[in-house]
Design an enzyme around this catalytic site. Sequence first.
Site, PDB file in Angstrom:
ATOM      1  N   SER A  16       0.521  -1.125  -0.455  1.00 55.26           N
ATOM      2  CA  SER A  16       0.290   0.165  -0.139  1.00 55.26           C
ATOM      3  C   SER A  16       0.922   1.424   0.150  1.00 55.26           C
ATOM      4  O   SER A  16       1.769   1.149   0.381  1.00 55.26           O
ATOM      5  CB  SER A  16      -0.721  -0.137   1.225  1.00 55.26           C
ATOM      6  OG  SER A  16      -1.383   1.093   1.519  1.00 55.26           O
ATOM      7  N   TYR A  21      -1.304  -1.061  10.174  1.00 57.46           N
ATOM      8  CA  TYR A  21      -1.205  -1.603   9.027  1.00 57.46           C
ATOM      9  C   TYR A  21      -0.106  -1.330   8.100  1.00 57.46           C
ATOM     10  O   TYR A  21       0.566  -1.569   7.315  1.00 57.46           O
ATOM     11  CB  TYR A  21      -2.936  -0.890   7.796  1.00 57.46           C
ATOM     12  CG  TYR A  21      -3.324  -0.929   7.041  1.00 57.46           C
ATOM     13  CD1 TYR A  21      -3.280  -2.250   6.619  1.00 57.46           C
ATOM     14  CD2 TYR A  21      -2.518  -0.226   5.812  1.00 57.46           C
ATOM     15  CE1 TYR A  21      -4.254  -2.445   5.432  1.00 57.46           C
ATOM     16  CE2 TYR A  21      -2.652  -0.585   4.697  1.00 57.46           C
ATOM     17  CZ  TYR A  21      -3.016  -1.852   4.094  1.00 57.46           C
ATOM     18  OH  TYR A  21      -3.633  -1.975   2.962  1.00 57.46           O
TER      19      TYR A  21
HETATM   20  P1  NAP Z   1     -10.632  -6.949   2.397  1.00 53.23           P
HETATM   21  O1  NAP Z   1     -11.248  -6.962   1.022  1.00 53.23           O
HETATM   22  O2  NAP Z   1     -10.448  -6.876   3.349  1.00 53.23           O
HETATM   23  O3  NAP Z   1     -10.076  -8.857   1.431  1.00 53.23           O
HETATM   24  C1  NAP Z   1      -9.332  -9.737   2.329  1.00 53.23           C
HETATM   25  C2  NAP Z   1      -9.002 -10.722   2.118  1.00 53.23           C
HETATM   26  O4  NAP Z   1      -8.000 -11.282   2.587  1.00 53.23           O
HETATM   27  C3  NAP Z   1      -9.755 -12.417   2.459  1.00 53.23           C
HETATM   28  O5  NAP Z   1     -10.371 -13.035   0.955  1.00 53.23           O
HETATM   29  C4  NAP Z   1      -9.817 -12.465   3.678  1.00 53.23           C
HETATM   30  O6  NAP Z   1      -9.933 -13.472   4.298  1.00 53.23           O
HETATM   31  C5  NAP Z   1      -8.227 -12.706   3.311  1.00 53.23           C
HETATM   32  N1  NAP Z   1      -7.086 -12.880   4.521  1.00 53.23           N
HETATM   33  C6  NAP Z   1      -7.464 -12.355   6.178  1.00 53.23           C
HETATM   34  N2  NAP Z   1      -6.827 -12.952   6.743  1.00 53.23           N
HETATM   35  C7  NAP Z   1      -6.433 -14.612   5.839  1.00 53.23           C
HETATM   36  C8  NAP Z   1      -5.281 -15.294   6.524  1.00 53.23           C
HETATM   37  N3  NAP Z   1      -4.917 -15.671   7.405  1.00 53.23           N
HETATM   38  N4  NAP Z   1      -5.574 -15.874   5.763  1.00 53.23           N
HETATM   39  C9  NAP Z   1      -5.177 -16.246   4.087  1.00 53.23           C
HETATM   40  N5  NAP Z   1      -6.893 -15.411   4.013  1.00 53.23           N
HETATM   41  C10 NAP Z   1      -7.084 -14.151   4.593  1.00 53.23           C
HETATM   42  O7  NAP Z   1      -9.339  -6.827   1.178  1.00 53.23           O
HETATM   43  P2  NAP Z   1      -8.662  -6.554  -0.018  1.00 53.23           P
HETATM   44  O8  NAP Z   1      -9.058  -4.462  -0.094  1.00 53.23           O
HETATM   45  O9  NAP Z   1      -9.434  -7.243  -0.559  1.00 53.23           O
HETATM   46  O10 NAP Z   1      -7.124  -5.733  -0.212  1.00 53.23           O
HETATM   47  C11 NAP Z   1      -6.217  -6.785  -0.606  1.00 53.23           C
HETATM   48  C12 NAP Z   1      -4.826  -7.022  -0.417  1.00 53.23           C
HETATM   49  O11 NAP Z   1      -5.095  -5.247  -1.106  1.00 53.23           O
HETATM   50  C13 NAP Z   1      -4.831  -6.151   1.093  1.00 53.23           C
HETATM   51  O12 NAP Z   1      -2.989  -6.642   0.352  1.00 53.23           O
HETATM   52  C14 NAP Z   1      -4.741  -5.243   0.991  1.00 53.23           C
HETATM   53  O13 NAP Z   1      -4.075  -4.453   2.518  1.00 53.23           O
HETATM   54  C15 NAP Z   1      -4.317  -4.327  -0.777  1.00 53.23           C
HETATM   55  N6  NAP Z   1      -4.800  -3.127  -0.462  1.00 53.23           N
HETATM   56  C16 NAP Z   1      -6.071  -2.243  -0.539  1.00 53.23           C
HETATM   57  C17 NAP Z   1      -6.509  -1.287  -0.418  1.00 53.23           C
HETATM   58  C18 NAP Z   1      -7.884  -1.245  -0.349  1.00 53.23           C
HETATM   59  O14 NAP Z   1      -8.434  -0.094  -0.986  1.00 53.23           O
HETATM   60  N7  NAP Z   1      -8.906  -2.210  -0.719  1.00 53.23           N
HETATM   61  C19 NAP Z   1      -5.709   0.317  -1.032  1.00 53.23           C
HETATM   62  C20 NAP Z   1      -3.993  -0.533  -0.902  1.00 53.23           C
HETATM   63  C21 NAP Z   1      -3.850  -1.882   0.061  1.00 53.23           C
HETATM   64  P3  NAP Z   1     -11.903 -13.461   5.082  1.00 53.23           P
HETATM   65  O15 NAP Z   1     -12.665 -13.198   3.598  1.00 53.23           O
HETATM   66  O16 NAP Z   1     -11.322 -15.356   4.870  1.00 53.23           O
HETATM   67  O17 NAP Z   1     -11.374 -13.313   6.090  1.00 53.23           O
END
Ligand code: NAP
Length: 226
Positions: free
Chosen positions: A135, A150
């Site tokens: 990020s 984070y």
């Molecule tokens: P999200 O919608 O909260 O989804 C998170 C995913 O991670 C879910 O599939 C969750 O599974 C899984 N997860 C969490 N803990 C886990 C574990 N111990 N083992 C396996 N899976 C696990 O998040 P997102 O927005 O898609 O984010 C994806 C990536 O993008 C992350 O690395 C985040 O930091 C990065 N990111 C996101 C944004 C944004 O604006 N959304 C911005 C910058 C970076 P469950 O369904 O089982 O909980």
Amino acid sequence: MSDIALVTGGNRGIGREVCRQLVEHGFTVVLGARSEEAGKTVAAEVGALPLLLDVTDDASVMAAAAEVAEVHGRLDVLINSAAITYDTWQRAETADLAVVRAAAETNLYGPWRMVQAFLPLLRKSSHARIVNVSSEAASLTGMRGGTPAYNTTKVALNALTRMLAAELRPDRILVNSICPGWVATDMGGPGGRPVAEGAAGIVWAAMLPDSGPTGGFFRDGRPLPW
Ligand code: NAP
């Protein structure tokens, strides 16, 4: 024979969309999910293969690596997308360190554990790629207060990217950190950009040519300041 990609946290959000786009690009996609039911359901929806995988659990990661070894014999792309704890309610000065520690278990040790377990399979690929989903919040250049669990865990993930890139250069494994931008997911909340746009920059890093960059930090294919 199609390339094999594994995505952690593939059952929702950006990970799910990365799986969908990689399938469209012709990859055999292994969709990692810590819920067996969610993994099976979403894998069927996007045309991927489900894999039970909790990145915080050594036994789960080892079992997942054994399964990929048995079924596919190698891995071409590892995408570490699973992450937790966008802790907007915390400040560094008063942060609950138990929350920080738990975030590190998923956001830092998770990808680290995955790389260690899957390296033997990645080394069997002639053009392996590791993509750590990071990020811009981890950019030291623009670092401000807030979201301490984070931010610090993603900073450490970026350091891991740099070290792995250097160490794995002789193996011709490209390792990069990718920021998807602010994306409208459960983590990002409403108002972010469409998930397809955020995922595209991650897919870009998964599909880099052999001459592509390693040890970099990118969004939408363009460098970000560390
Ligand atoms: P999200 O919608 O909260 O989804 C998170 C995913 O991670 C879910 O599939 C969750 O599974 C899984 N997860 C969490 N803990 C886990 C574990 N111990 N083992 C396996 N899976 C696990 O998040 P997102 O927005 O898609 O984010 C994806 C990536 O993008 C992350 O690395 C985040 O930091 C990065 N990111 C996101 C944004 C944004 O604006 N959304 C911005 C910058 C970076 P469950 O369904 O089982 O909980």
